[in-house]
Scaffold this motif. Sequence first.
Motif, PDB file in Angstrom:
ATOM      1  N   GLN A  62      -2.639   0.040  -7.351  1.00  0.00           N
ATOM      2  CA  GLN A  62      -3.561   0.140  -8.236  1.00  0.00           C
ATOM      3  C   GLN A  62      -5.015   0.992  -8.103  1.00  0.00           C
ATOM      4  O   GLN A  62      -5.150   1.543  -8.973  1.00  0.00           O
ATOM      5  CB  GLN A  62      -3.977  -1.367  -8.773  1.00  0.00           C
ATOM      6  CG  GLN A  62      -4.815  -1.528 -10.074  1.00  0.00           C
ATOM      7  CD  GLN A  62      -3.824  -1.585 -11.170  1.00  0.00           C
ATOM      8  OE1 GLN A  62      -2.454  -1.707 -10.809  1.00  0.00           O
ATOM      9  NE2 GLN A  62      -4.148  -1.137 -12.323  1.00  0.00           N
ATOM     10  N   GLU A  63      -5.111   0.975  -6.891  1.00  0.00           N
ATOM     11  CA  GLU A  63      -6.144   1.950  -6.403  1.00  0.00           C
ATOM     12  C   GLU A  63      -5.812   3.312  -6.463  1.00  0.00           C
ATOM     13  O   GLU A  63      -6.800   4.031  -7.164  1.00  0.00           O
ATOM     14  CB  GLU A  63      -6.618   1.558  -4.975  1.00  0.00           C
ATOM     15  CG  GLU A  63      -7.448   0.465  -4.663  1.00  0.00           C
ATOM     16  CD  GLU A  63      -7.321  -0.050  -3.189  1.00  0.00           C
ATOM     17  OE1 GLU A  63      -8.185  -1.056  -2.786  1.00  0.00           O
ATOM     18  OE2 GLU A  63      -6.776   0.599  -2.464  1.00  0.00           O
TER      19      GLU A  63
ATOM     20  N   ARG B 227      -8.055   5.184  -9.135  1.00  0.00           N
ATOM     21  CA  ARG B 227      -9.091   5.921  -8.465  1.00  0.00           C
ATOM     22  C   ARG B 227      -8.646   6.852  -7.610  1.00  0.00           C
ATOM     23  O   ARG B 227      -8.691   6.903  -6.302  1.00  0.00           O
ATOM     24  CB  ARG B 227     -10.293   4.783  -7.789  1.00  0.00           C
ATOM     25  CG  ARG B 227     -11.104   4.220  -8.749  1.00  0.00           C
ATOM     26  CD  ARG B 227     -12.117   3.592  -7.743  1.00  0.00           C
ATOM     27  NE  ARG B 227     -12.953   4.467  -6.708  1.00  0.00           N
ATOM     28  CZ  ARG B 227     -13.997   5.038  -7.181  1.00  0.00           C
ATOM     29  NH1 ARG B 227     -14.440   5.136  -8.547  1.00  0.00           N
ATOM     30  NH2 ARG B 227     -14.443   5.760  -6.455  1.00  0.00           N
TER      31      ARG B 227
ATOM     32  N   ARG C 271       0.850  -1.126   0.114  1.00  0.00           N
ATOM     33  CA  ARG C 271      -0.087   0.114   0.179  1.00  0.00           C
ATOM     34  C   ARG C 271       0.837   1.264  -0.273  1.00  0.00           C
ATOM     35  O   ARG C 271       2.085   1.145   0.386  1.00  0.00           O
ATOM     36  CB  ARG C 271      -0.897   0.154   1.123  1.00  0.00           C
ATOM     37  CG  ARG C 271      -2.113  -0.796   1.320  1.00  0.00           C
ATOM     38  CD  ARG C 271      -3.121  -0.664   2.256  1.00  0.00           C
ATOM     39  NE  ARG C 271      -2.427  -0.661   3.627  1.00  0.00           N
ATOM     40  CZ  ARG C 271      -2.970  -0.004   4.689  1.00  0.00           C
ATOM     41  NH1 ARG C 271      -4.087   0.635   4.647  1.00  0.00           N
ATOM     42  NH2 ARG C 271      -2.288  -0.159   5.624  1.00  0.00           N
TER      43      ARG C 271
ATOM     44  N   GLY D 230      -3.889   3.588  -0.026  1.00  0.00           N
ATOM     45  CA  GLY D 230      -4.596   2.512  -0.936  1.00  0.00           C
ATOM     46  C   GLY D 230      -3.436   1.751  -1.594  1.00  0.00           C
ATOM     47  O   GLY D 230      -2.228   1.996  -1.697  1.00  0.00           O
ATOM     48  N   THR D 231      -3.728   0.589  -2.403  1.00  0.00           N
ATOM     49  CA  THR D 231      -2.796  -0.244  -3.379  1.00  0.00           C
ATOM     50  C   THR D 231      -2.466   0.706  -4.351  1.00  0.00           C
ATOM     51  O   THR D 231      -3.028   1.608  -4.789  1.00  0.00           O
ATOM     52  CB  THR D 231      -3.561  -1.260  -3.653  1.00  0.00           C
ATOM     53  OG1 THR D 231      -4.523  -1.165  -4.635  1.00  0.00           O
ATOM     54  CG2 THR D 231      -4.164  -2.088  -2.725  1.00  0.00           C
TER      55      THR D 231
END
Length: 358
Positions: free
Chosen positions: A219-220, A224, A203, A216-217
């Motif tokens: 990818q998150e 987003r 994260r 967040g990760t």
Amino acid sequence: MAKVHIDAVRKFFGDVEVLKNIDIAIEDGEFLVLVGPSGCGKSTLLRSIAGLEGISGGRIRIGDEDVTDRPPKGRDVAMVFQNYALYPHMTVARNMGFSLELKRASRAEREAAVRKAAEILGLTDLLGRYPRQLSGGQRQRVAMGRAIVRDPKVFLFDEPLSNLDAKLRVTMRSEIKQLHRRLGSTIVYVTHDQVEAMTMADRIAVMHGGVLEQLGTPQELYERPANRFVATFIGSPAMNLIGGEVVAEADRTRFRTGAGTLPLPPEAAAHAGRPLELGVRPEDFVLADTGLAGTVVQIDPMGAEQHLFIDIGGSQIVVIDRIRLDSVVGQQVTIGLGGRAPHFFDPASGQRLAEPRS
């Protein structure tokens, strides 16, 4: 290993608040990266976890213990610094085992711990050398080995790769990730390099001006982003932001700006009638027959792809061209959206707008 809880942590230097109510729960065995521009507070937060900086409010817990008021030696953490901080008059072996020497561990215990760490890091043949006889990458591995020998609850890394050349940084990133998998350790890692953060972290905590902007990760954060800052900080090249408005008509929904219009998914009509910023990743733009009109002002060849810098109505956007078309500077082009939906941000607050429902 242990969990780390950062609860409403604040830090003032005089009248300047450099950490503003930071809340992060780091899981046991997690690799958390603190990332942000210079002066955002990430190193101050790391030093606060280590006990090298006192905090002005909140608390820090490691495992089940509140360590807010404990000195560094009472927190069972090991820190790897940017400048290695090796003792020049000590051999590699003694540098790695010095913390155990201070604890009055037996010689056999020290040698066993150093040997194990040296095997993990490929330092066995270098144990008799001095820091001046090592390369930058070897010195960094020795600093990591010194931390491993301590067998701490938490490893703290403060921009450990910033002094290395680009090729060696890539190699060391891989070595640190492999070390994390092998040890299952809890790691908090500070960097200003978002590529480093994206490739290494479980994260990421994005910081800016002492504020935790998003957690967040990788990818998150990429898919987003919570706000304009995260959108433009995470990703290379950065996300394109274009000011305009959504226009909803009977049979279509479009984004309108001075350089033309872009077709949008029907659900984007929920944003009609208000000014906003459209966010599009460079790889999500394509050269098209209809869309935004612009002029190619710069081309950066990148091997497998090229980056086109295009002026649209006085604003510059970046398009990643993986087909490697025969574009030239000065060429008039039209760009449209690829398959992925764009992002919408409030131009005043910079916050991401709620996703319209399909």
